[in-house]
Design an enzyme around this catalytic site. Sequence first.
Site, mmCIF file in Angstrom:
data_model
loop_
_atom_site.group_PDB
_atom_site.id
_atom_site.type_symbol
_atom_site.label_atom_id
_atom_site.label_comp_id
_atom_site.label_asym_id
_atom_site.label_seq_id
_atom_site.Cartn_x
_atom_site.Cartn_y
_atom_site.Cartn_z
ATOM 1 N N GLU A 1 0.785 -1.228 0.000
ATOM 2 C CA GLU A 1 0.000 0.000 0.000
ATOM 3 C C GLU A 1 0.821 1.283 0.000
ATOM 4 O O GLU A 1 0.334 2.324 -0.420
ATOM 5 C CB GLU A 1 -0.944 -0.002 1.216
ATOM 6 C CG GLU A 1 -2.058 -1.005 1.134
ATOM 7 C CD GLU A 1 -3.008 -0.723 -0.027
ATOM 8 O OE1 GLU A 1 -3.334 0.465 -0.255
ATOM 9 O OE2 GLU A 1 -3.404 -1.682 -0.726
ATOM 10 N N SER B 1 -48.474 -30.012 37.599
ATOM 11 C CA SER B 1 -47.929 -30.790 38.712
ATOM 12 C C SER B 1 -46.560 -30.324 39.188
ATOM 13 O O SER B 1 -46.060 -30.829 40.201
ATOM 14 C CB SER B 1 -47.844 -32.270 38.316
ATOM 15 O OG SER B 1 -49.142 -32.797 38.127
#
Length: 776
Positions: A188, A468
């Site tokens: 770059e 239950s």
Amino acid sequence: MAEADDTSERGTLAAVGAKLLFALKHLAIWCFLGFIAYWAWLDHEVIGKFQQRRWDLPGRIYAAPLELYAGLRSSPTRVGEMLTALGYRRVRDPTGPGQYQLGERSVALYTRGFVFWDGAEQPQAAVVRFADGRVSAIAQRNGGAEIGLLRLDPPEIGRIHPTSFEDRLLLSVAELPAFFTRALIAVEDRRFEEHIGVDWLGIARAMWVNVRRGGIEQGGSTLTQQLVKNLFLTRERTITRKLKEAMMAISIERAYGKREILETYVNEVFLGQDGNRAVHGFGLAAQYYFGRPLGELGVAEQALLIGMIRGPSHYNPFKYPDRALARRNEVLQRLANSGLLTAEQATTLRAVPLDLREGAWRGRARYAAFLDLLRRQLKREYRESDLQTAGLKIFTTLDIGVQHAAEQAVQKGIAALERNQPAAKNKLQAAMVITDPQSGDIKALIGDRGGSPGGFNRALDAKRQIGSLMKPFVYLAALAQPSRFNVLSELEDEPRTYRSDTGKTWTPKNYDGEYHGPVSMQDAMARSLNLATLDLGFKVGIPTVTATLRRFGYQGDMPNYPALFLGAIDMPPYEVAQLYQTIANDGFRSPLRAIRAVVDANNTPLQRYGLKIERVVDAPTAFLTRYLLTRVVERGTARSLAAALPSSLPLAGKTGTSDDARDSWFVGFGGDLLGVAWIGRDDNKPAGLTGATGALRIWTDTMRVSGISPVNMEPPPTVEWHRLTLDGRALASAECTGAVMAPINIEHLPQAVQSCAPTPVPAGPGVWSTLKEYLH
């Protein structure tokens, strides 16, 4: 005369020219001064903004770390699966962080290290050995010292994003791999260390190469110019913007060193889009594309990331793998041309596949229900802006191994149930809550059969009739009165009709439609007998039962009529888990927690979420209630569990079925895990499932995969096993037929002793091998 006129005209023109030249000089001077003033202002603005720059860092959420120690129930295969999920690579010989080797009876690994809320774990090479389904030893590799606890880096499970939806993992220059830094500069900005922000030679070289090759082959922007564009400028392509970019780059280079500029660049550069989240910086890009830190990437993988700078969308390797591969190979050739790679190395690396992170891990919204709970808890203590931008790290209790086991069990279990009930296809829903029964840590949470994000979180918000599941609290309220009740106290399971104040009648029945006459408390619980439970409930009283639930932490509404004893009360699975946690934890209530600690961006602890323990029921009562729940698994409505997980016995649990089989419930726990499972329909129509035929199945499948240890049934000092008569009213001598061994609070032993003629009593071993005297 004409000559005079010409002379006069020339003089006039000369005067005008002189004036024009004077004006142009002054204009140039003023323009130059204006340019200098503008640059000075621009320099001031850029330096100020650059100095004050602060990235919005999302809050990062981590699951519980994998902790390995001698005695842990596990295997090489399971540990290998966990390491793969963490992004570790399987290799022949682990030589660096994030690698492991899988053997038949061992796992060699090199940990990454991590900074936790209680200190830093350094990277280390270790070998974990296994025997008989457990970790047998852990030591440093190559004959090093033993390791008592090996804690791995925690998996990241989510983030709390800022409104800008930018995300990044900050890296310092010291954390950048040396080759990566050289490669980035070579590709770059090869004169990065020499130019002043703008590389005039680089611009000329790029123009020459582009003209020769008839296209845009190279760019002239330096890393500093790219950084300026990313931080301060728009994407427009004009001469004035380019000039402004150059001026700002020079200003930054004047004020800051190359090291700081490079560090800012590698954290700011845009490298892709994950849905509505912008992926910035190489730290996050490495995790997003490869599932590993930048420091663990190879040369080919680093080259791909560097190559994507030119066009992250165009070279997206998930969407356009061929383009990405070609661009990566181009970068590898550039590195060879720059002398960072040999020709042979570049040729070899060009043949390497992209080796991206598995697609199932990219952008997938997992753990939606747990993250929903987490955000609700965090918002009570932190501002939304801090959660989104302050870079907080939230360490949670989620166990991804247990979570994945629960997810698979729910998905496969619901599919199997719907195959047997075609009319219910795509109508059944499910929820699960799994916790540590001692600490209250939430290990797994499922709020939807498919784990869909953003939907209705049934684990937290679906208030359903618990049926239950209520019964153990009626029995616990009775056992809390040891002078009146023990586990063998006789109950009447007989028909009865109740009339309300309004004149309405209610005639409850047992699930099997039968009446069983006198039964003991332990048998009534094991068989989940409604009528016997009602008998006990009336003996204890509604106020006593409601007060028991309040002590256990339940704050919702409760009916003031007998149906309460059979579960005519609505709760979400999360609240059910909280109630049962106290029974499993020997009577100590520990609020369920999803968060262990929160630290700031500098790893400074902000808050730790320690255990909060309160005793709400005495140890003998809690133990005797657990004993009744083990009977449910041993020979009651959950006996299929005993057959499915024999090596984990004893286990405790309770099935639950609401009216018309609308809700299928199961709650069960061992020594290290407690789980609540629910199956039903959102429209509240009958699901056609009991607790045993629905919820119990997915609970069993979850625990079969995740592993669960036996529940601790060591009685407290005031509880002992004694031979009692069938009704529990008297001690029985050894020769009595029909007498049973049962646990009882010795402070309330029956005074009477029943003596019987010596008659042989057939006896068989109970399910609990540790209780050798237990008789059925």
